[in-house]
Design a protein around this motif. Structure first.
Motif, mmCIF file in Angstrom:
data_model
loop_
_atom_site.group_PDB
_atom_site.id
_atom_site.type_symbol
_atom_site.label_atom_id
_atom_site.label_comp_id
_atom_site.label_asym_id
_atom_site.label_seq_id
_atom_site.Cartn_x
_atom_site.Cartn_y
_atom_site.Cartn_z
ATOM 1 N N UNK A 1 109.095 -4.858 -75.672
ATOM 2 C CA UNK A 1 109.329 -3.772 -74.706
ATOM 3 C C UNK A 1 109.475 -4.340 -73.296
ATOM 4 N N UNK A 2 108.661 -5.321 -72.967
ATOM 5 C CA UNK A 2 108.732 -5.929 -71.633
ATOM 6 C C UNK A 2 110.063 -6.643 -71.423
ATOM 7 N N UNK A 3 110.543 -7.324 -72.456
ATOM 8 C CA UNK A 3 111.812 -8.026 -72.354
ATOM 9 C C UNK A 3 112.989 -7.058 -72.312
ATOM 10 N N UNK A 4 112.880 -5.908 -72.972
ATOM 11 C CA UNK A 4 113.957 -4.940 -73.006
ATOM 12 C C UNK A 4 114.266 -4.394 -71.621
ATOM 13 N N UNK A 5 113.259 -4.233 -70.785
ATOM 14 C CA UNK A 5 113.457 -3.784 -69.405
ATOM 15 C C UNK A 5 112.574 -4.634 -68.498
ATOM 16 N N UNK A 6 112.947 -5.889 -68.320
ATOM 17 C CA UNK A 6 112.086 -6.819 -67.602
ATOM 18 C C UNK A 6 111.849 -6.464 -66.143
ATOM 19 N N UNK A 7 112.720 -5.671 -65.551
ATOM 20 C CA UNK A 7 112.573 -5.345 -64.135
ATOM 21 C C UNK A 7 111.752 -4.092 -63.881
ATOM 22 N N UNK B 1 116.627 -11.940 -68.158
ATOM 23 C CA UNK B 1 117.590 -10.886 -67.852
ATOM 24 C C UNK B 1 118.776 -10.906 -68.821
ATOM 25 N N UNK B 2 119.245 -12.103 -69.150
ATOM 26 C CA UNK B 2 120.370 -12.219 -70.068
ATOM 27 C C UNK B 2 120.002 -11.682 -71.454
ATOM 28 N N UNK B 3 118.820 -12.015 -71.927
ATOM 29 C CA UNK B 3 118.370 -11.512 -73.242
ATOM 30 C C UNK B 3 118.247 -10.003 -73.258
#
Length: 87
Positions: free
Chosen positions: A17-23, A80-82
């Protein structure tokens, strides 16, 4: 070779979940600084674009690295790319 090109060959995997919307957990200033960093701008260029000092830009970038759990530009850009957050 740009950072985007350098990380484009990284194998895909299911994102947390954190990687899906890292910002999501970043402040607006941190988010803007990281977006400009992902475009390949240097800290001084980021500062100029944001209308802030270079040391303030560096502070926003460093805080964003901590929030993202990365150690530097390549880690941030890879994250971000992932997540598909780069054009």
């Amino acid at each position: 070779m740009s950072l985007v090109e350098a990380v484009s060959d990284i194998p895909s995997r299911r994102l947390s979940a954190r990687e899906a919307d890292p910002l999501a957990d970043l402040t607006a200033q941190q988010r803007r600084a990281i977006e400009l960093l992902a475009e390949g701008l240097l800290n001084k260029q980021i500062a100029h674009r944001m209308g802030i000092s270079a040391s303030t830009a560096k502070a926003h970038i460093s805080a964003a690295y901590r929030a993202l759990g990365v150690n530097g530009r390549i880690g941030a850009v890879t994250l971000l790319a992932r997540a598909g957050r780069m054009g």
